[in-house]
Scaffold this motif. Structure first.
Motif, short mmCIF file in Angstrom:
data_model
loop_
_atom_site.label_atom_id
_atom_site.label_comp_id
_atom_site.label_asym_id
_atom_site.label_seq_id
_atom_site.Cartn_x
_atom_site.Cartn_y
_atom_site.Cartn_z
N ALA A 44 0.94 -1.26 -0.09
CA ALA A 44 -0.26 0.18 0.00
C ALA A 44 0.74 1.36 0.09
O ALA A 44 0.52 2.25 -0.62
N GLN A 45 1.98 1.31 0.66
CA GLN A 45 2.73 2.27 0.67
C GLN A 45 3.49 2.52 -0.77
O GLN A 45 3.41 3.88 -1.03
N ALA A 46 3.79 1.52 -1.33
CA ALA A 46 4.40 1.63 -2.78
C ALA A 46 3.22 2.01 -3.68
O ALA A 46 3.74 3.13 -4.57
N SER A 47 2.06 1.76 -3.47
CA SER A 47 0.88 2.43 -4.30
C SER A 47 0.74 3.73 -3.96
O SER A 47 0.51 4.41 -5.18
N LEU A 48 1.10 4.30 -2.82
CA LEU A 48 1.01 5.82 -2.42
C LEU A 48 2.06 6.47 -3.01
O LEU A 48 1.84 7.57 -3.90
N ALA A 49 3.34 5.90 -3.11
CA ALA A 49 4.54 6.73 -3.64
C ALA A 49 4.20 6.71 -5.11
O ALA A 49 4.37 7.77 -6.02
N GLN A 50 3.61 5.68 -6.03
CA GLN A 50 3.52 5.63 -7.38
C GLN A 50 2.12 6.92 -7.55
O GLN A 50 2.33 7.34 -8.54
N ALA A 51 1.28 6.76 -6.64
CA ALA A 51 0.09 7.81 -6.91
C ALA A 51 0.61 9.23 -6.67
O ALA A 51 0.12 10.14 -7.59
N GLU A 52 1.54 9.54 -5.82
CA GLU A 52 2.20 10.68 -5.56
C GLU A 52 2.86 10.95 -6.97
O GLU A 52 2.88 12.21 -7.08
N ASN A 93 -8.57 21.16 -25.14
CA ASN A 93 -8.91 19.80 -24.72
C ASN A 93 -7.78 18.88 -24.08
O ASN A 93 -7.98 18.12 -23.18
N ALA A 94 -6.57 19.31 -24.63
CA ALA A 94 -5.51 18.59 -23.82
C ALA A 94 -5.27 19.35 -22.55
O ALA A 94 -4.78 18.52 -21.77
N LEU A 95 -5.47 20.49 -22.43
CA LEU A 95 -5.66 21.08 -20.70
C LEU A 95 -6.32 20.50 -20.16
O LEU A 95 -6.12 20.07 -18.83
N ALA A 96 -7.76 20.39 -20.53
CA ALA A 96 -8.74 19.62 -19.68
C ALA A 96 -8.35 18.21 -19.17
O ALA A 96 -8.67 17.72 -18.13
N ALA A 97 -7.80 17.43 -20.28
CA ALA A 97 -7.40 16.26 -19.84
C ALA A 97 -6.23 16.26 -18.91
O ALA A 97 -6.38 15.10 -18.29
N SER A 98 -5.26 16.93 -18.99
CA SER A 98 -4.16 16.96 -18.01
C SER A 98 -4.66 17.20 -16.79
O SER A 98 -4.27 16.90 -15.68
N ARG A 99 -5.98 18.27 -16.50
CA ARG A 99 -6.34 18.46 -15.41
C ARG A 99 -7.07 17.27 -14.58
O ARG A 99 -7.13 17.05 -13.58
N ALA A 100 -7.81 16.53 -15.40
CA ALA A 100 -8.50 15.49 -15.24
C ALA A 100 -7.36 14.46 -14.83
O ALA A 100 -7.81 13.73 -13.69
N GLY A 101 -6.44 14.25 -15.40
CA GLY A 101 -5.36 13.20 -14.94
C GLY A 101 -4.67 13.67 -13.72
O GLY A 101 -4.45 12.88 -12.86
N ALA A 102 -4.69 15.00 -13.38
CA ALA A 102 -4.24 15.21 -11.95
C ALA A 102 -5.21 14.79 -10.88
O ALA A 102 -4.87 14.47 -9.90
N ARG A 103 -6.43 15.29 -11.18
CA ARG A 103 -7.67 14.88 -10.28
C ARG A 103 -7.40 13.32 -10.03
O ARG A 103 -7.57 12.80 -8.93
N THR A 104 -7.32 12.55 -11.27
CA THR A 104 -7.31 11.42 -11.20
C THR A 104 -6.00 10.80 -10.06
O THR A 104 -6.44 9.81 -9.17
N ALA A 105 -5.04 11.18 -10.21
CA ALA A 105 -3.87 10.74 -9.64
C ALA A 105 -4.02 11.03 -7.76
O ALA A 105 -3.59 10.34 -7.02
N ALA A 106 -4.58 12.17 -7.71
CA ALA A 106 -5.05 12.63 -6.41
C ALA A 106 -5.86 11.56 -5.88
O ALA A 106 -5.74 11.11 -4.42
N GLN A 138 -6.13 8.37 -6.71
CA GLN A 138 -5.34 7.29 -6.45
C GLN A 138 -4.56 7.36 -5.11
O GLN A 138 -4.22 6.30 -4.49
N ALA A 139 -3.97 8.64 -4.88
CA ALA A 139 -3.22 8.69 -3.92
C ALA A 139 -4.05 8.55 -2.47
O ALA A 139 -3.67 7.92 -1.45
N ALA A 140 -5.31 9.13 -2.45
CA ALA A 140 -6.30 9.07 -1.39
C ALA A 140 -6.55 7.45 -1.04
O ALA A 140 -6.60 7.07 -0.07
N SER A 141 -6.78 6.79 -2.30
CA SER A 141 -7.10 5.29 -1.95
C SER A 141 -5.85 4.68 -1.36
O SER A 141 -6.15 3.78 -0.58
N ALA A 142 -4.74 4.85 -1.86
CA ALA A 142 -3.67 4.32 -1.35
C ALA A 142 -3.27 4.48 0.15
O ALA A 142 -3.03 3.82 0.82
#
Length: 388
Positions: A85-93, A132-145, A147-151
């Motif tokens: 779980a700690q490795a998953s958190l590091a990956q998410a961060e 569209n590329a800017l919106a996708a990058s912002r959505a990716g940042a939210r997805t990564a956050a 994933q970090a919360a889940s980790a």
């Protein structure tokens, strides 16, 4: 005319002063004042038992051990889950950092394209592609956050499971919760214990055998006389002729019914500093519910005795509840009735408040003289034979 000789005589006893004691008798069992049952909270096979019957133990002392192999494996597995779980958190961060960097790049690119679009150097379609590329990058940042919360949640869950596994591993070592003496041992090495539905008992420890208690069952007819603090005397079969002292500590209000006989449990405090009394002994109890020293007393049988009707002609009947005794007179077969006032009533003697005085000859019973006369005749015949 000669009267018919009587075949009985009255037995008298002088009224005296002495002690009158009222007792309630009961039976009970000796128990340790505080008996602790030590159980196992985990399942497994007992590998070592380090104490025996009558072993003195101190708080925290190891009593037995359960095979910890399975529990250690669970601890290692839980630690691996925490590391994963700690490795998953590091990956998410790391994903969060990458997503924020990518979002920053896309935002700068969009601003340049928007500036060029105002001057007519870039078409509207090119600007839309950048947006569209800017919106996708912002959505990716939210997805990564996310994933970090889940980790982080997975880490908390894995740490909780690790704590539970470590606790179970520590419970594989059975320790004494308090100092005392082992009075019962229910396991041996090789015994398998299962703690699935209820905690299996392994040992019983008497925390302090210098103070004990007697659990006595008192009949409902006598329980009204029992009060807290009353003195108690009791005996045990292990020490015939020896009497032990106790004190009434508690009267349990919960009734016990056995074969239509209702009784109440009375708890007695016992001092056992010499260690002679052992848990489980049967106690024959006498609770002193009343005591009067140096009072005028008569045997309890005297209050129940009545001379023969022929020896009390013309006597008027009294209510059966009126206490009376009979005093011997100069005529053995003409006793005098006395109405008395009773005080404390014991099993053997009854206190007399008024009606008679010390020294009065009290009739307590009658006895037959037929056998006595027959023995006298035999003796007389023997004497005559020897004289002739």
């Amino acid at each position: 005319m000669r009267p018919t000789p009587r075949t009985y005589e009255y037995v008298t006893q002088a009224v005296d002063r002495g002690e009158v004691v009222r007792r309630v008798t009961a039976s009970g069992k000796l128990r340790a004042l505080n008996t602790i049952k030590v159980g196992a909270e985990v399942s497994g096979q007992i590998t070592r038992v380090l104490v025996d019957f009558n072993s003195p133990v101190t708080k925290g002392q190891v009593l037995a051990e359960i095979d910890p192999t399975r529990l250690r494996a669970r601890v290692q597995q839980s630690r691996a889950q925490v590391a994963l779980a700690q490795a998953s958190l590091a990956q998410a961060e790391a994903s969060i950092s990458r997503a924020h960097s990518d979002a920053g790049t896309q935002e700068r690119d969009y601003r340049r394209r928007a500036s060029l679009a105002k001057s007519g150097f870039i078409s509207t379609a090119g600007l839309d592609t950048s947006a569209n590329a800017l919106a996708a990058s912002r959505a990716g940042a939210r997805t990564a956050a996310a994933q970090a919360a889940s980790a982080r949640a997975q880490i908390a869950q894995a740490q909780a499971e690790l704590s539970s596994a470590e606790l179970d591993l520590s419970r594989s070592t059975i320790v004494a919760p308090a100092s005392g003496v082992v009075i019962n041992k229910l396991v041996e090495p090789g015994t398998t214990v299962a703690a699935s539905f209820q905690t299996p008992n392994l040992f019983e420890i008497a925390a302090d055998t210098t103070r004990m208690q007697v659990e006595a069952s008192v009949d409902e007819a006598d329980i009204g006389q029992v009060r807290g603090g009353q003195p108690v005397r009791f005996t045990v079969d292990a020490y015939p002729g020896e009497t032990f002292a106790a004190t009434v500590r508690q009267i349990r209000k919960s009734a016990t019914e056995l074969q239509n006989v209702v009784s109440y449990l009375v708890i007695l405090d016992v001092d056992n500093k010499d260690g002679k009394l052992l848990p489980g002994m049967t106690a024959n109890v006498e609770i002193i519910t009343g005591e009067r020293p140096n009072v005028v007393r008569v045997p309890a049988t005297a209050l129940r005795f009545r001379p023969r009707a022929t020896d009390r002609p013309g006597e008027r009947d009294l209510p059966t509840t009126t206490p009376v005794v009979y005093i011997a007179t100069t005529d053995e077969f003409r006793p005098q009735r006395r109405i008395v006032t009773l005080g404390l009533q014991g099993e053997d003697y009854v206190e007399i408040v008024n009606g008679i005085a010390p020294g009065d000859k009290l009739i307590i019973r009658s006895r037959s003289t037929i056998k006595k006369k027959a023995f006298e005749d035999v003796d007389d015949a023997s004497d005559n034979a020897s004289g002739s």
